[in-house]
Design an enzyme around this catalytic site. Sequence first.
Site, short mmCIF file in Angstrom:
data_model
loop_
_atom_site.label_atom_id
_atom_site.label_comp_id
_atom_site.label_asym_id
_atom_site.label_seq_id
_atom_site.Cartn_x
_atom_site.Cartn_y
_atom_site.Cartn_z
N GLY A 72 15.51 82.30 45.86
CA GLY A 72 16.63 82.62 46.72
C GLY A 72 17.94 82.42 45.99
O GLY A 72 18.01 81.70 44.99
N GLN A 76 26.72 80.78 44.97
CA GLN A 76 26.14 80.51 43.65
C GLN A 76 26.61 81.50 42.59
O GLN A 76 26.45 81.23 41.41
CB GLN A 76 24.61 80.51 43.73
CG GLN A 76 24.07 79.31 44.49
CD GLN A 76 22.57 79.34 44.52
OE1 GLN A 76 21.96 80.00 45.37
NE2 GLN A 76 21.97 78.64 43.57
N CYS A 78 16.72 74.48 42.16
CA CYS A 78 17.89 75.28 42.49
C CYS A 78 18.42 75.94 41.23
O CYS A 78 18.50 75.30 40.18
CB CYS A 78 18.97 74.38 43.10
SG CYS A 78 20.48 75.24 43.57
N LEU A 79 18.78 77.21 41.32
CA LEU A 79 19.34 77.92 40.17
C LEU A 79 20.65 77.30 39.71
O LEU A 79 21.03 77.44 38.55
CB LEU A 79 19.55 79.40 40.50
CG LEU A 79 18.27 80.21 40.76
CD1 LEU A 79 18.63 81.63 41.18
CD2 LEU A 79 17.38 80.22 39.53
N HIS A 134 17.18 76.06 52.42
CA HIS A 134 17.90 75.77 51.17
C HIS A 134 19.11 76.69 51.03
O HIS A 134 20.23 76.23 50.75
CB HIS A 134 16.93 75.96 49.99
CG HIS A 134 17.53 75.72 48.65
ND1 HIS A 134 17.21 74.62 47.90
CD2 HIS A 134 18.42 76.43 47.91
CE1 HIS A 134 17.88 74.66 46.75
NE2 HIS A 134 18.62 75.76 46.74
N GLU A 135 18.92 77.99 51.22
CA GLU A 135 20.01 78.94 51.03
C GLU A 135 21.07 78.82 52.11
O GLU A 135 22.27 78.95 51.84
CB GLU A 135 19.48 80.37 50.93
CG GLU A 135 18.51 80.62 49.80
CD GLU A 135 18.99 80.14 48.43
OE1 GLU A 135 20.21 80.16 48.16
OE2 GLU A 135 18.14 79.74 47.61
N HIS A 162 23.35 76.09 51.18
CA HIS A 162 24.36 76.54 50.21
C HIS A 162 25.57 77.13 50.92
O HIS A 162 26.72 76.92 50.50
CB HIS A 162 23.79 77.59 49.26
CG HIS A 162 23.16 77.04 48.03
ND1 HIS A 162 23.85 76.30 47.09
CD2 HIS A 162 21.90 77.14 47.56
CE1 HIS A 162 23.05 75.96 46.11
NE2 HIS A 162 21.85 76.47 46.37
#
Length: 182
Positions: free
Chosen positions: A46, A51, A89-90, A131-132, A135
């Site tokens: 995701g 991000q 996480c990216l 998670h997203e 963010h």
Amino acid sequence: MAIQPVRLFGDPVLRTRATEVTDFDAELRKLVADMTDTLHDEGGAGLAAPQIGVGKRVFVYDCDGFSGHLINPTWEAVGDEDQFGKEGCLSIPGFGWDCRRKLTVVAHGWNMHGEPVTVEGSELLARCIQHETDHLDGVLFIDRLDAETRKQAMREIRAASWFGEPEPTVKTSPHPMFGKAR
């Protein structure tokens, strides 16, 4: 479409609540396409707009056989059961720690054309949605770790080779866009 640089832990955009999307236009469709390309290039599950430095309530996902995007998402838990498992996480590359999330969720939002969308699926998709959406609220998954694990995570992050790198330079066209998407 264009692959965008992913912002790393420490970038203030990751701690800022994203704003609601009000215009479902070509610019939004380009954002979703760029985010999808970036997600696939990075090999993630995701990716939220903050991000890549965009403070809008948009995320894309491609996990466990489910793929798509949500604009202005909300979610609700289905039942009281939790899941506990490794999460990464990216924006915190190379790391993962066990994190508690709701086992099953249903998400609601809109697609890039302004049509209502409901998303539900696997436990992994439920984790990705939570998670997203975090963010978009300026919350990172490390904020959800227990105190001892969070301390260890912060030590490891501070020792990472990428920690403290300057923000990427984002170049814009010197040419007028006349209201058209880039």
